[in-house]
Design a protein around this motif. Sequence first.
Motif, PDB file in Angstrom:
ATOM      1  N   ILE A  94     -21.135 -21.375   2.674  1.00 54.81           N
ATOM      2  CA  ILE A  94     -20.443 -20.086   2.671  1.00 54.81           C
ATOM      3  C   ILE A  94     -20.435 -19.549   4.100  1.00 54.81           C
ATOM      4  CG2 ILE A  94     -20.485 -17.715   1.817  1.00 54.81           C
ATOM      5  CD1 ILE A  94     -22.050 -18.813  -0.631  1.00 54.81           C
ATOM      6  N   ALA A  95     -19.271 -19.140   4.580  1.00 56.25           N
ATOM      7  CA  ALA A  95     -19.159 -18.552   5.920  1.00 56.25           C
ATOM      8  C   ALA A  95     -18.724 -17.100   5.776  1.00 56.25           C
ATOM      9  CB  ALA A  95     -18.156 -19.324   6.760  1.00 56.25           C
ATOM     10  N   THR A  96     -19.435 -16.208   6.445  1.00 58.27           N
ATOM     11  CA  THR A  96     -19.119 -14.779   6.427  1.00 58.27           C
ATOM     12  C   THR A  96     -18.871 -14.327   7.850  1.00 58.27           C
ATOM     13  OG1 THR A  96     -20.606 -14.493   4.548  1.00 58.27           O
ATOM     14  CG2 THR A  96     -19.943 -12.501   5.724  1.00 58.27           C
ATOM     15  N   THR A  97     -17.729 -13.650   8.084  1.00 64.26           N
ATOM     16  CA  THR A  97     -17.398 -13.167   9.419  1.00 64.26           C
ATOM     17  C   THR A  97     -17.336 -11.647   9.402  1.00 64.26           C
ATOM     18  OG1 THR A  97     -16.125 -15.161   9.874  1.00 64.26           O
ATOM     19  CG2 THR A  97     -15.702 -13.246  11.288  1.00 64.26           C
ATOM     20  N   ASN A  98     -18.048 -11.021  10.346  1.00 67.64           N
ATOM     21  CA  ASN A  98     -17.994  -9.579  10.548  1.00 67.64           C
ATOM     22  C   ASN A  98     -17.324  -9.332  11.894  1.00 67.64           C
ATOM     23  OD1 ASN A  98     -19.405  -8.817   8.191  1.00 67.64           O
ATOM     24  ND2 ASN A  98     -21.322  -9.427   9.178  1.00 67.64           N
ATOM     25  N   ALA A  99     -16.325  -8.428  11.918  1.00 66.02           N
ATOM     26  CA  ALA A  99     -15.598  -8.155  13.161  1.00 66.02           C
ATOM     27  C   ALA A  99     -15.567  -6.655  13.425  1.00 66.02           C
ATOM     28  CB  ALA A  99     -14.177  -8.695  13.065  1.00 66.02           C
ATOM     29  N   ASN A 100     -15.630  -6.291  14.707  1.00 63.43           N
ATOM     30  CA  ASN A 100     -15.517  -4.900  15.151  1.00 63.43           C
ATOM     31  C   ASN A 100     -14.466  -4.853  16.253  1.00 63.43           C
ATOM     32  OD1 ASN A 100     -17.710  -3.798  13.604  1.00 63.43           O
ATOM     33  ND2 ASN A 100     -19.074  -4.919  14.981  1.00 63.43           N
ATOM     34  N   THR A 101     -13.577  -3.867  16.170  1.00 66.40           N
ATOM     35  CA  THR A 101     -12.561  -3.704  17.213  1.00 66.40           C
ATOM     36  C   THR A 101     -12.525  -2.265  17.680  1.00 66.40           C
ATOM     37  OG1 THR A 101     -10.805  -3.282  15.603  1.00 66.40           O
ATOM     38  CG2 THR A 101     -11.109  -5.564  16.307  1.00 66.40           C
ATOM     39  N   SER A 102     -12.135  -2.117  18.927  1.00 67.48           N
ATOM     40  CA  SER A 102     -11.943  -0.780  19.502  1.00 67.48           C
ATOM     41  C   SER A 102     -10.622  -0.793  20.255  1.00 67.48           C
ATOM     42  CB  SER A 102     -13.064  -0.435  20.477  1.00 67.48           C
ATOM     43  OG  SER A 102     -14.305  -0.413  19.822  1.00 67.48           O
ATOM     44  N   THR A 103      -9.831   0.215  20.035  1.00 62.66           N
ATOM     45  CA  THR A 103      -8.550   0.338  20.729  1.00 62.66           C
ATOM     46  C   THR A 103      -8.500   1.703  21.410  1.00 62.66           C
ATOM     47  OG1 THR A 103      -7.495  -1.032  19.059  1.00 62.66           O
ATOM     48  CG2 THR A 103      -6.037   0.283  20.450  1.00 62.66           C
ATOM     49  N   TYR A 104      -8.069   1.687  22.646  1.00 66.98           N
ATOM     50  CA  TYR A 104      -7.847   2.960  23.331  1.00 66.98           C
ATOM     51  C   TYR A 104      -6.619   2.806  24.217  1.00 66.98           C
ATOM     52  CZ  TYR A 104     -10.034   0.840  27.423  1.00 66.98           C
ATOM     53  OH  TYR A 104     -10.326   0.020  28.482  1.00 66.98           O
ATOM     54  N   GLY A 105      -6.018   3.903  24.518  1.00 65.94           N
ATOM     55  CA  GLY A 105      -4.825   3.850  25.352  1.00 65.94           C
ATOM     56  C   GLY A 105      -4.070   5.171  25.275  1.00 65.94           C
ATOM     57  N   ASN A 106      -2.812   5.151  25.787  1.00 70.86           N
ATOM     58  CA  ASN A 106      -2.016   6.365  25.761  1.00 70.86           C
ATOM     59  C   ASN A 106      -0.560   6.005  25.516  1.00 70.86           C
ATOM     60  OD1 ASN A 106      -0.910   5.549  28.255  1.00 70.86           O
ATOM     61  ND2 ASN A 106      -2.619   6.496  29.344  1.00 70.86           N
ATOM     62  N   ALA A 107       0.162   6.999  25.132  1.00 75.04           N
ATOM     63  CA  ALA A 107       1.600   6.840  24.902  1.00 75.04           C
ATOM     64  C   ALA A 107       2.322   7.932  25.677  1.00 75.04           C
ATOM     65  CB  ALA A 107       1.904   6.936  23.421  1.00 75.04           C
TER      66      ALA A 107
END
Length: 178
Positions: A94-107
């Motif tokens: 069994i393979a378990t993947t945990n992911a975390n992402t962060s996005t920043y920026g401007n428009a």
Amino acid sequence: MKFLPILLVSSILFSGCATTYQSNGFSGGYSETQLDDNVFKVAFRSNGNTSKERVADFTLLRSAELTMQGGYKYFVIVDANSYTSNSTYTTPTIATTNANTSTYGNANIYGNNATYNANTYGTATTTVSGGQTYNISKPSSSNTIVCFNEKPTTGFSYNAEFIFKSITKKYDIEHSVQ
């Protein structure tokens, strides 16, 4: 698929238990074939949690029991076999993947024109479990015995009552000959 939970529970229940002294069933036990009035082939089959010594003892115990049930006092083993069946079991991986992402920026929006400037960063960790292989050995034993009323004067013979008492005491079995 509805039997899968029952099979899983059964395998958990039997996973840590040695085969008990019982007639042949799902987890093993004794069986016999009468070959003549006073001749029997006695066998004991076990699960993967049973020692070779226990299997040999339970084959002797059943031999003694059959001897007494037939009204005899002694038995001689004229043929004996012991064998082990080997198999393996590999648990599922069994393979378990945990992911975390962060996005920043401007428009920037100017009328009908828009520009976006964004950056995304992330990490991921994968954990793998299972995939272990287990070796399973299931010892079995068989004796062909000849039963006697009087102790034979040649060869080695067993006193059925003594064997019965000795082995039932060793394994704390409360059992009587019928």
